[in-house]
Design an enzyme around this catalytic site. Structure first.
Site, PDB file in Angstrom:
ATOM      1  CB  CYS A 113      33.663  52.557  32.647  1.00 46.81           C
ATOM      2  SG  CYS A 113      34.187  51.740  34.153  1.00 46.81           S
ATOM      3  CG  HIS A 247      36.284  55.922  32.255  1.00 46.07           C
ATOM      4  ND1 HIS A 247      35.406  56.321  33.237  1.00 46.07           N
ATOM      5  CD2 HIS A 247      36.799  54.733  32.655  1.00 46.07           C
ATOM      6  CE1 HIS A 247      35.394  55.408  34.185  1.00 46.07           C
ATOM      7  NE2 HIS A 247      36.232  54.438  33.864  1.00 46.07           N
ATOM      8  CG  ASN A 277      36.880  54.031  37.512  1.00 42.91           C
ATOM      9  OD1 ASN A 277      35.801  54.453  37.083  1.00 42.91           O
ATOM     10  ND2 ASN A 277      37.512  52.993  36.983  1.00 42.91           N
TER      11      ASN A 277
HETATM   12  O1  UT7 Z   1      37.158  51.641  34.814  1.00 33.95           O
HETATM   13  C1  UT7 Z   1      37.458  50.610  33.933  1.00 33.95           C
HETATM   14  C2  UT7 Z   1      38.794  50.724  33.424  1.00 33.95           C
HETATM   15  N1  UT7 Z   1      39.771  50.373  34.424  1.00 33.95           N
HETATM   16  C3  UT7 Z   1      40.962  50.815  34.295  1.00 33.95           C
HETATM   17  O2  UT7 Z   1      41.202  51.560  33.381  1.00 33.95           O
HETATM   18  C4  UT7 Z   1      42.053  50.332  35.232  1.00 33.95           C
HETATM   19  C5  UT7 Z   1      43.256  49.978  34.405  1.00 33.95           C
HETATM   20  N2  UT7 Z   1      44.430  49.542  35.195  1.00 33.95           N
HETATM   21  C6  UT7 Z   1      45.109  50.351  35.996  1.00 33.95           C
HETATM   22  O3  UT7 Z   1      44.758  51.498  36.156  1.00 33.95           O
HETATM   23  C7  UT7 Z   1      46.363  49.820  36.652  1.00 33.95           C
HETATM   24  O4  UT7 Z   1      46.678  48.555  36.098  1.00 33.95           O
HETATM   25  C8  UT7 Z   1      46.266  49.682  38.193  1.00 33.95           C
HETATM   26  C9  UT7 Z   1      46.250  51.075  38.803  1.00 33.95           C
HETATM   27  C10 UT7 Z   1      45.013  48.931  38.558  1.00 33.95           C
HETATM   28  C11 UT7 Z   1      47.470  48.965  38.749  1.00 33.95           C
HETATM   29  O5  UT7 Z   1      48.694  49.585  38.351  1.00 33.95           O
HETATM   30  P1  UT7 Z   1      49.912  48.708  37.839  1.00 33.95           P
HETATM   31  O6  UT7 Z   1      51.007  49.643  37.555  1.00 33.95           O
HETATM   32  O7  UT7 Z   1      49.385  47.879  36.688  1.00 33.95           O
HETATM   33  O8  UT7 Z   1      50.257  47.846  39.114  1.00 33.95           O
HETATM   34  P2  UT7 Z   1      50.273  46.254  39.313  1.00 33.95           P
HETATM   35  O9  UT7 Z   1      48.879  45.743  39.346  1.00 33.95           O
HETATM   36  O10 UT7 Z   1      51.197  45.630  38.325  1.00 33.95           O
HETATM   37  O11 UT7 Z   1      50.909  46.128  40.739  1.00 33.95           O
HETATM   38  C12 UT7 Z   1      52.281  46.501  40.977  1.00 33.95           C
HETATM   39  C13 UT7 Z   1      52.600  46.210  42.411  1.00 33.95           C
HETATM   40  C14 UT7 Z   1      52.240  44.780  42.856  1.00 33.95           C
HETATM   41  O12 UT7 Z   1      53.235  44.342  43.752  1.00 33.95           O
HETATM   42  P3  UT7 Z   1      54.337  43.268  43.284  1.00 33.95           P
HETATM   43  O13 UT7 Z   1      53.548  42.071  42.840  1.00 33.95           O
HETATM   44  O14 UT7 Z   1      55.047  43.936  42.158  1.00 33.95           O
HETATM   45  O15 UT7 Z   1      55.149  43.069  44.519  1.00 33.95           O
HETATM   46  C15 UT7 Z   1      50.947  44.961  43.613  1.00 33.95           C
HETATM   47  O16 UT7 Z   1      50.750  43.973  44.596  1.00 33.95           O
HETATM   48  O17 UT7 Z   1      51.864  47.083  43.247  1.00 33.95           O
HETATM   49  C16 UT7 Z   1      51.176  46.298  44.268  1.00 33.95           C
HETATM   50  N3  UT7 Z   1      49.920  46.982  44.577  1.00 33.95           N
HETATM   51  C17 UT7 Z   1      49.804  47.911  45.551  1.00 33.95           C
HETATM   52  N4  UT7 Z   1      50.699  48.392  46.436  1.00 33.95           N
HETATM   53  C18 UT7 Z   1      50.245  49.346  47.282  1.00 33.95           C
HETATM   54  C19 UT7 Z   1      48.706  46.840  43.963  1.00 33.95           C
HETATM   55  N5  UT7 Z   1      47.815  47.643  44.530  1.00 33.95           N
HETATM   56  C20 UT7 Z   1      48.457  48.321  45.510  1.00 33.95           C
HETATM   57  C21 UT7 Z   1      48.071  49.300  46.431  1.00 33.95           C
HETATM   58  N6  UT7 Z   1      48.983  49.787  47.290  1.00 33.95           N
HETATM   59  N7  UT7 Z   1      46.812  49.792  46.477  1.00 33.95           N
END
Ligand code: UT7
Length: 320
Positions: A113, A247, A277
């Site tokens: 990225c 980004h 993204n």
């Molecule tokens: O381009 C390179 C740089 N990349 C980035 O900058 C990405 C950085 N990270 C992020 O943007 C965030 O960490 C994410 C958007 C990827 C995820 O957000 P989060 O608030 O960290 O969510 P999480 O991964 O902790 O997931 C929370 C919950 C989980 O459920 P449980 O385990 O709490 O029951 C996931 O299974 O949300 C669930 N989940 C979803 N639910 C519905 C994860 N993805 C989804 C989804 N739809 N698409």
């Protein structure tokens, strides 16, 4: 004194759009989760036979037209991409051939990225060392081809697109173009954001894997720290910034880094809602669309910053 001035802007997005509602028919997700956690509403998706080079060539043609230069004026092509058409040759060589640019150096940069920022620094160095007068810099991706469409944690985040700029040597005495850049990497994070395949590893392309929370925490701090360093290098202050283009990965990261820097919300460019993204394409896509819409104007001071797999990160202060 030589300035590295951006003379032309261009971008291209595939026609096909997948909304969050469309995504909910592919994996167990919903519009509310995607929008509230990421700020994304939709993403553009390339057709099966639409390659990264196709998007890159369209964006490059637009940038060339916008620059009022001819293909034969270009001295070097740099393409930032994580999703080249093939392992080799480079996507840059395909652009060189299609646009009949002549036997000029053409190569790809792999910094995920952060690739566009890395490429800007290279172009700036070539111009200021008088090795090139006009450099075509492109960020192009078809990430949809390497996401795991069964993994809801990643497939909702990415999109396809391309952005391009023509950077030219400018001999005017007024300050313009690339004022400063800073690049960084920390390979100890290599297993936090990666593709789980490759030519040497398993002879496959692999799918995107990410420890989202780890990257999130790193992103807010590193984007703001790097931007401050580039500001200092160019002897500018946060208050002088007209537009902040980080980004476009996640709206919460965009807002978090802007807040950390003390940049007011009306100066923050946000395209993640419509583009998702697009990795190395995210900044040139945002930059080109805002310049061509007339939102970003001549003499505006712009701060660009990115972070991605590697980890790699960096920033650039630019006067349009
Ligand atoms: O381009 C390179 C740089 N990349 C980035 O900058 C990405 C950085 N990270 C992020 O943007 C965030 O960490 C994410 C958007 C990827 C995820 O957000 P989060 O608030 O960290 O969510 P999480 O991964 O902790 O997931 C929370 C919950 C989980 O459920 P449980 O385990 O709490 O029951 C996931 O299974 O949300 C669930 N989940 C979803 N639910 C519905 C994860 N993805 C989804 C989804 N739809 N698409």
């Amino acid at each position: 004194m030589i300035n590295s001035k951006i003379k032309g802007f261009g971008h291209y997005l595939p026609k096909k759009i997948l909304t969050n509602h469309d995504m909910s028919r592919i994996v167990d997700t919903n519009d509310e989760w995607i929008l509230s956690r990421t700020g994304i509403s939709q993403r553009h998706i390339a057709e099966k036979d639409e390659l990264t080079s196709d998007l890159a060539i369209k964006a490059s043609k637009n940038a060339l037209i916008n620059s009022n230069l001819l293909s034969s004026d270009i001295d070097c092509i740099i393409v930032a991409t994580t999703t080249p058409d093939q392992t080799f040759p480079s996507t840059a060589c395909k652009i060189q051939s299609c646009l009949a640019i002549g036997n000029k150096p053409a190569f790809d940069v792999q910094a995920v990225c952060s690739g566009f920022i890395y490429s800007l620094e290279l172009a700036d160095a070539l111009i200021k060392s008088k090795k090139a007068k006009n450099v075509l810099v492109v960020g192009a991706e078809t990430l949809s081809k390497i996401v795991d469409w069964k993994d809801r944690r990643t497939c909702v985040l990415f999109g396809d697109g391309a952005g391009a700029v023509v950077i030219s040597a400018d001999h005017s005495s007024s300050e313009c173009g690339i004022l400063s850049t800073n690049l960084f990497s920390d390979g100890s994070w290599h297993d936090s954001l990666y593709a789980d395949g490759g030519p040497s590893l398993d002879q496959k392309v692999g799918k995107i894997r990410m420890k989202g929370k780890d990257i999130f925490k790193q992103a807010v701090t590193k984007l703001s720290e790097s931007t401050l360093l580039s500001l200092k290098k160019s002897k500018k202050t946060v208050n002088q910034i007209d537009w902040y283009i980080p980004h476009q990965a996640n709206l919460r990261i965009i807002n978090g880094s802007a807040k950390k820097l003390g940049i007011s919300e009306n100066k923050v460019i946000k395209t993640v809602n419509l583009h998702a993204n697009t990795s190395a394409a995210s900044i040139p896509l945002a930059l080109s669309s805002c310049v061509l819409e007339g939102k970003i104007k001549k003499n505006n001071l712009i701060a660009l910053c990115a972070i991605g797999g590697g980890l790699t990160w960096g920033s650039c202060i630019l006067k349009i």
